[in-house]
Scaffold this active site. Structure first.
Site, PDB file in Angstrom:
ATOM      1  N   ASP A 133      11.089 101.132 -71.769  1.00  0.00           N
ATOM      2  CA  ASP A 133      11.798 100.811 -70.187  1.00  0.00           C
ATOM      3  C   ASP A 133      13.180 101.330 -70.222  1.00  0.00           C
ATOM      4  O   ASP A 133      13.848 101.161 -71.378  1.00  0.00           O
ATOM      5  CB  ASP A 133      11.873  99.008 -70.149  1.00  0.00           C
ATOM      6  CG  ASP A 133      12.412  98.739 -68.975  1.00  0.00           C
ATOM      7  OD1 ASP A 133      11.807  98.938 -67.838  1.00  0.00           O
ATOM      8  OD2 ASP A 133      13.525  98.065 -68.965  1.00  0.00           O
ATOM      9  N   GLU A 143      10.115 105.479 -69.717  1.00  0.00           N
ATOM     10  CA  GLU A 143      10.539 105.611 -68.312  1.00  0.00           C
ATOM     11  C   GLU A 143      11.765 106.283 -68.148  1.00  0.00           C
ATOM     12  O   GLU A 143      13.026 105.708 -68.242  1.00  0.00           O
ATOM     13  CB  GLU A 143      10.600 104.233 -67.725  1.00  0.00           C
ATOM     14  CG  GLU A 143      10.820 103.848 -66.339  1.00  0.00           C
ATOM     15  CD  GLU A 143      11.320 102.714 -65.822  1.00  0.00           C
ATOM     16  OE1 GLU A 143      11.230 102.521 -64.735  1.00  0.00           O
ATOM     17  OE2 GLU A 143      12.152 101.917 -66.642  1.00  0.00           O
TER      18      GLU A 143
END
Ligand code: MG
Length: 742
Positions: A448, A490
């Site tokens: 993330d 990401e």
């Protein structure tokens, strides 16, 4: 025989009577050229046949669809032949010319042999060749125990559905204990969220998934933890705690940033995103009577101790002191306001221009301000979002921590990026990752917010990610795997920045892909092939083992269907396109059912639970705090309805996913432009792997389009919409897609 004989006899008679010593005349012959003519079905041209002879000739035709301008002549001449338009099968005929000898011309004409394309794919042998990943939100996918919240057992129960979708991996939302429904604030990396089940339930899910050829990727949040993580709570409670090192604390952030002491900034002079949040220790408040003088022009407040009577605060005023309640100040001169109040709290006070906390109304201490001193004007701090406006304190000590996102997610501190793997936070989190790999069999990670680990500093983040990847890959190899671990980051940035993150990781999401796909599906496919190939080659240019991860949208974006105007035909074609495009495709939970939703209404509305049955009883609605769009979650969007409907979006996903799993050229092939002349309406490319080559054609227009194709199209293997073939002209219906095995 007779017609040939007569001129010969006449010549012999003439020769004998006039000059009996002359050699006899060589017998005349008749030739025609060319020997064959061919016409298109609607050919209106006139084609000439040359007749060479000395004598008379006559011409005849074998069928009445051919026509001659004249049918006889003498000596050299031409014959003009034309044909009727052919609406039937291919046909052949003959032109016969008779004179001194007989010659024929064969005539062929193509017919309107319009063939409906009927796809016949090779039988799927059960080997899933593609690497298609399904992004799944544990809390809202499937609930097994009736508490309305998705769980591990719920996923395990639905592995048949996921297998039917042809997926080879699941990206699970964070599985750890958390203080939010979305779970991106991790309270403990070392175990699983009890709302989702036990560690044994998680292990059972992984084992069952592996049994169906489905890998499990965990979502790992490395940028920050949750505020309620024991590490952070211990760091807050005790400045001497070793966990202080795990986070980004400073007693004077402005000075520390200026001095380059904040490693988390990765060398940047400002964070790019995020803010500092004040943490007080000791009493910051005051008990007793104080007089406040506000200079609203200079934005200073001066406080003195007093024994004068307290004022009755104005109910409505230009400025207020907030000390647990809004206390309206009295205007004493232009820009000057005063009040005398009894204080009794342990945190201090704020100054407000409104009797609420609306944006820009809050004034207090900056993150670097010390305590207020009696009689000394104190500079008020504000900002447009009310971010990081600290309390004005009378005592105690204050320190701040940094958070890229909000105060509930303090950033983790990995120290200087070149030695990040030596930091205590890195080692603690890496130890938890090792356990999931080694003891549970987890196959990889989705990382993330990797941009913010070192505040969008590419070089620093590359260094960090490379250390993280190498660590996990070593654990993966030690667990007995011959290949490398999968990890996708990401790096939510434009392509030119994103591609640089491949220096640290083997895969990242290409966030620009959906723009390209949506533009194509909405009618302009002219740059689709070149864009996809540019993304891929830019990634492999960074490292040869790069895997480009393509997705439409994820849990932080408006639903893909919104970009297609909730048009089912476009959603189906988008599915057919991503599943015939190279790279690693991701399907986001609900995309396969046509879920729509925008973030404007709250993130929950792009994270809607799967509606399994028409009746709506099987749906993990509590996983998103009951915030679901009941207008969307109707029977027709359910798995039960769409499974039964052969033409549903769900069945398009299943069919095209199975296709990708069947043919290596689609599963792992390379893409080259097929160079068909379809303008911006047609995207056509070859997919090639080894000796297998396929032709993929998508007509993205809202009307039918024809393209001339050089390849042998005898083996269509997939069709969305309609297509016909007339010799080498392929006509695709509106928003139709077709794949041929060549
Ligand atoms: Mg449950």
């Amino acid at each position: 025989m007779i017609r040939k004989y007569i001129p010969l006899m006449a010549a012999l008679v003439l020769a004998f009577s006039c000059n009996p010593t002359t050699e006899p005349t060589v017998q005349d012959t008749l030739t025609v050229s060319p020997a064959s003519l061919s016409f298109e079905a609607e050919d209106a041209s006139v084609k000439l046949v040359y007749v060479t002879t000395a004598g008379d000739w006559s011409a005849s035709l074998s069928a009445n669809w051919m026509h001659l301008e004249k049918s006889s002549g003498t000596g050299k001449g031409t014959l003009a032949l034309k044909v009727d338009a052919n609406t039937g099968e291919d046909r052949t005929g003959t032109l016969t010319v008779k004179g001194a000898s007989t010659a024929t011309v064969s005539v062929t004409q193509k017919g309107k042999n319009i063939v409906q394309i009927v796809p016949v794919a090779d039988a799927f042998d059960g080997t899933k060749r593609a690497s298609t990943t399904y992004q799944l939100l544990i809390y809202s996918f499937a609930d097994s125990d009736g508490d309305g919240i998705g769980d591990f057992k719920g996923i395990q129960d639905r592995l048949g559905y996921l297998d039917g979708l042809g997926v080879t991996a699941l990206w699970l939302s964070p599985a750890h204990p958390t203080s939010s429904y979305h779970a991106y604030d991790v309270d403990d990396y070392s175990t699983v969220n009890p709302l989702y089940g036990t560690e044994q339930d998680f292990k059972n899910l992984i084992d069952a998934a592996h049994g169906k050829g489905i890998k499990i990727y965990m979502d790992y949040v490395l940028n920050h933890s949750g505020r309620n993580n024991a590490w952070f709570q211990q760091a807050l409670a005790d400045p001497a705690s070793p966990y202080r090192e795990y986070y980004v604390f400073s007693d004077d952030p402005e000075s520390d940033v200026r001095a380059g002491k904040i490693d988390n900034y990765g060398g940047a002079s400002s964070p790019g995103m995020g803010s500092w949040h004040q943490v007080a220790s000791g009493s910051a408040g005051y008990a007793g009577r104080l007089h406040f003088v506000l200079n609203s022009t200079a934005k200073t407040i001066t406080v003195t101790e007093t024994t004068a009577p307290a004022d009755t605060p104005l109910a409505t005023a230009d400025w207020y002191i907030y000390n647990n309640d809004f206390q309206g100040m009295k205007k004493t001169a232009d820009g000057m306001y005063e009040i005398t109040l009894d204080m009794n709290n342990d945190w201090g006070f704020l100054v407000c221009s409104k009797k609420d906390w609306s944006s820009g109304s809050k004034y207090g201490a900056s993150s670097s301000a010390g305590n207020i001193q009696f009689g000394v004007p104190f500079s008020l701090y504000t900002n447009a979002n009310n971010d990081a406006v600290g309390n004005i304190r009378f005592g105690g000590t204050s320190t701040s921590y940094f958070a890229s996102f909000d105060a509930s997610m303090p950033d983790l501190n990995y120290g200087k990026y070149a030695q990040a793997s030596e930091s205590p936070a890195f080692q603690a989190i890496a130890a938890t990752a090792d356990r999931w790999i080694t003891d549970f069999g987890v196959d990889g990670f989705r990382l993330d917010a990797v941009l913010w680990i070192y505040q969008a500093q590419v070089k620093a983040n590359q260094a960090f990610l490379s250390q993280w990847y190498d660590h996990c890959n070593a654990t993966w190899h030690a667990a007995g795997h011959a290949d490398d671990i999968f990890m996708v980051g990401e790096a939510w940035e434009g392509h030119d920045t994103e591609k640089q993150y491949y220096k640290g990781l083997t895969s990242c999401f290409e966030f620009e892909y959906f723009d390209v796909l949506a533009r194509a599906v909405n009618g302009n496919a002219s740059s689709y092939v070149s864009s996809v190939n540019r993304f891929i080659s830019d990634h492999t240019g960074q490292r040869p083992d790069a895997v480009t991860s393509f997705h439409m949208t994820n849990h932080d974006q408006n639903r893909a269907a919104e970009s297609f105007g909730r048009d089912a035909a476009k959603e189906k074609q988008a599915a057919a396109m991503i599943l015939t495009t190279p790279g690693k495709p991701f399907i986001y939970q609900g995309e396969e059912l046509g879920y729509y939703g925008k973030k404007d209404n709250g993130d929950e509305y792009v994270r809607t639970p799967i509606l399994w049955d028409k009746a709506g009883t099987q749906c993990a609605k509590k996983g998103v705090n009951n915030k679901v769009d009941t207008g969307m979650l109707k029977a027709e969007i359910s798995v039960e309805s769409q499974t039964a409907d052969a033409g549903s979006l769900l069945n398009v996903y299943k069919t095209w996913s199975r296709l990708r799993n069947t043919y290596p050229a689609l599963a792992e092939g390379t893409m080259t432009d097929a160079g068909l002349s379809g303008g911006s309406s047609v995207a056509a490319w070859y997919m090639t792997s080894g000796s297998q080559k396929m032709l993929v054609i998508h007509n993205v227009a809202s009307s039918e389009k024809s393209v001339t194709v050089k390849d042998n199209l005898s083996k269509p293997v997939a069709l969305l919409g309609s297509a016909t073939l007339d010799h080498d002209v392929l006509t695709l219906g509106a928003r139709s897609s077709v794949v041929f095995l060549l």
